[in-house]
Design a protein around this motif. Sequence first.
Motif, mmCIF file in Angstrom:
data_model
loop_
_atom_site.group_PDB
_atom_site.id
_atom_site.type_symbol
_atom_site.label_atom_id
_atom_site.label_comp_id
_atom_site.label_asym_id
_atom_site.label_seq_id
_atom_site.Cartn_x
_atom_site.Cartn_y
_atom_site.Cartn_z
ATOM 1 N N TYR A 297 50.428 32.560 52.709
ATOM 2 C CA TYR A 297 49.051 32.194 52.330
ATOM 3 C C TYR A 297 48.965 32.121 50.816
ATOM 4 O O TYR A 297 49.248 33.104 50.152
ATOM 5 N N HIS A 298 48.567 30.977 50.308
ATOM 6 C CA HIS A 298 48.620 30.810 48.851
ATOM 7 C C HIS A 298 47.283 31.000 48.152
ATOM 8 O O HIS A 298 47.236 31.249 46.956
ATOM 9 N N SER A 299 46.198 30.885 48.906
ATOM 10 C CA SER A 299 44.874 30.946 48.293
ATOM 11 C C SER A 299 44.582 32.340 47.731
ATOM 12 O O SER A 299 45.046 33.348 48.258
ATOM 13 N N LEU A 300 43.828 32.331 46.629
ATOM 14 C CA LEU A 300 43.347 33.607 46.068
ATOM 15 C C LEU A 300 41.842 33.726 46.272
ATOM 16 O O LEU A 300 41.192 34.609 45.728
ATOM 17 N N GLU A 301 41.319 32.787 47.087
ATOM 18 C CA GLU A 301 39.881 32.727 47.348
ATOM 19 C C GLU A 301 39.383 34.035 47.977
ATOM 20 O O GLU A 301 40.134 34.664 48.738
ATOM 21 N N GLU A 302 38.141 34.378 47.705
ATOM 22 C CA GLU A 302 37.575 35.602 48.271
ATOM 23 C C GLU A 302 37.767 35.623 49.798
ATOM 24 O O GLU A 302 37.496 34.624 50.462
ATOM 25 N N GLY A 303 38.255 36.702 50.337
ATOM 26 C CA GLY A 303 38.455 36.824 51.783
ATOM 27 C C GLY A 303 39.861 36.445 52.231
ATOM 28 O O GLY A 303 40.240 36.660 53.380
ATOM 29 N N SER A 304 40.677 35.902 51.324
ATOM 30 C CA SER A 304 42.052 35.516 51.702
ATOM 31 C C SER A 304 42.968 36.737 51.577
ATOM 32 O O SER A 304 42.643 37.693 50.857
ATOM 33 N N PRO A 305 44.141 36.720 52.253
ATOM 34 C CA PRO A 305 45.059 37.865 52.157
ATOM 35 C C PRO A 305 45.457 38.204 50.716
ATOM 36 O O PRO A 305 45.501 39.376 50.339
ATOM 37 N N ARG A 306 45.698 37.166 49.898
ATOM 38 C CA ARG A 306 46.080 37.454 48.507
ATOM 39 C C ARG A 306 44.918 38.093 47.729
ATOM 40 O O ARG A 306 45.125 38.948 46.863
ATOM 41 N N TYR A 307 43.707 37.641 48.045
ATOM 42 C CA TYR A 307 42.520 38.225 47.400
ATOM 43 C C TYR A 307 42.456 39.726 47.725
ATOM 44 O O TYR A 307 42.281 40.563 46.842
ATOM 45 N N TYR A 308 42.639 40.044 49.007
ATOM 46 C CA TYR A 308 42.559 41.453 49.408
ATOM 47 C C TYR A 308 43.701 42.278 48.807
ATOM 48 O O TYR A 308 43.518 43.444 48.463
ATOM 49 N N MET A 309 44.871 41.664 48.700
ATOM 50 C CA MET A 309 46.012 42.395 48.108
ATOM 51 C C MET A 309 45.667 42.821 46.692
ATOM 52 O O MET A 309 45.902 43.971 46.298
ATOM 53 N N LEU A 310 45.104 41.901 45.937
ATOM 54 C CA LEU A 310 44.755 42.221 44.552
ATOM 55 C C LEU A 310 43.648 43.275 44.493
ATOM 56 O O LEU A 310 43.729 44.218 43.697
ATOM 57 N N GLU A 311 42.645 43.112 45.365
ATOM 58 C CA GLU A 311 41.570 44.117 45.408
ATOM 59 C C GLU A 311 42.147 45.507 45.697
ATOM 60 O O GLU A 311 41.791 46.485 45.061
ATOM 61 N N ASP A 312 43.032 45.574 46.688
ATOM 62 C CA ASP A 312 43.590 46.871 47.100
ATOM 63 C C ASP A 312 44.430 47.484 45.982
ATOM 64 O O ASP A 312 44.366 48.688 45.728
ATOM 65 N N LEU A 313 45.204 46.639 45.303
ATOM 66 C CA LEU A 313 46.049 47.172 44.225
ATOM 67 C C LEU A 313 45.197 47.616 43.028
ATOM 68 O O LEU A 313 45.526 48.599 42.362
ATOM 69 N N LYS A 314 44.093 46.903 42.793
ATOM 70 C CA LYS A 314 43.194 47.332 41.697
ATOM 71 C C LYS A 314 42.576 48.692 42.025
ATOM 72 O O LYS A 314 42.417 49.549 41.161
ATOM 73 N N LYS A 315 42.249 48.879 43.302
ATOM 74 C CA LYS A 315 41.704 50.172 43.742
ATOM 75 C C LYS A 315 42.760 51.274 43.545
ATOM 76 O O LYS A 315 42.461 52.373 43.083
ATOM 77 N N ILE A 316 44.000 50.947 43.884
ATOM 78 C CA ILE A 316 45.095 51.923 43.719
ATOM 79 C C ILE A 316 45.271 52.236 42.232
ATOM 80 O O ILE A 316 45.476 53.380 41.847
ATOM 81 N N LYS A 317 45.177 51.218 41.402
ATOM 82 C CA LYS A 317 45.298 51.430 39.934
ATOM 83 C C LYS A 317 44.270 52.466 39.473
ATOM 84 O O LYS A 317 44.592 53.353 38.670
ATOM 85 N N GLU A 318 43.043 52.376 39.992
ATOM 86 C CA GLU A 318 42.001 53.346 39.620
ATOM 87 C C GLU A 318 42.386 54.758 40.091
ATOM 88 O O GLU A 318 42.195 55.719 39.376
ATOM 89 N N LEU A 319 42.945 54.832 41.307
ATOM 90 C CA LEU A 319 43.333 56.152 41.837
ATOM 91 C C LEU A 319 44.478 56.770 41.039
ATOM 92 O O LEU A 319 44.641 57.993 41.000
ATOM 93 N N LEU A 320 45.289 55.920 40.398
ATOM 94 C CA LEU A 320 46.445 56.427 39.649
ATOM 95 C C LEU A 320 46.029 57.086 38.336
ATOM 96 O O LEU A 320 46.810 57.822 37.737
ATOM 97 N N LYS A 321 44.772 56.811 37.899
ATOM 98 C CA LYS A 321 44.341 57.301 36.568
ATOM 99 C C LYS A 321 44.163 58.805 36.540
ATOM 100 O O LYS A 321 43.819 59.398 37.553
#
Length: 194
Positions: free
Chosen positions: A170-194
Amino acid sequence: MKKVALEELKKECLVCSKCSLGETRINIVFSDGNPDTAKAILIGEAPGENEDKTGTPFVGRAGKLLNEFLHKAGISRENDLYIINTVKCRPPQNRVPTDDEKSACSAYLLKQIELINPNIIIFCGATALKSFYDKKTQISKIRGQVLDIEIAGKVRKCIPIFHPSYLLRYHSLEEGSPRYYMLEDLKKIKELLK
Ligand code: URA
């Protein structure tokens, strides 16, 4: 101390023949990342062809995509993460490792978790999730949630994310796409790492 214990464990893995994956491996794929600075463990599925050849997890196409997403989220693969897989040897034809193969390998995995002792564990893909959570739960239903799970003697914050191999489709980064969620999840993890 930690590094010495990990080196000893790696030596055990190098001669492991607990399951038949040992018969076909080129290399064991023990880990990547810095055990002294890693704040989270990322658990993938299993080594593929490139990982078997190099002895390092996530170095093929999926690994390169994972690196891109980690970079976008501001997570350092080298310093923030310690990366392992549910099994240390490549399953033939990159098939999913069986429950028996995962069980044979689990003592090594649990020892690595105990030694690194992270508060955060990332289940990268369904195979890692199912190794520690209800097998029937779909990753798409639970990704991005923080689950408190006791692993290796301590309750840890576990976050399932999509596997990068899935994102290759899946190549789209559009809201609701798998890549969109991957980035959201990793950003959330980045916050938890602080
Ligand atoms: N996929 C995985 O799950 N792990 C690797 O190390 C490489 C590809």
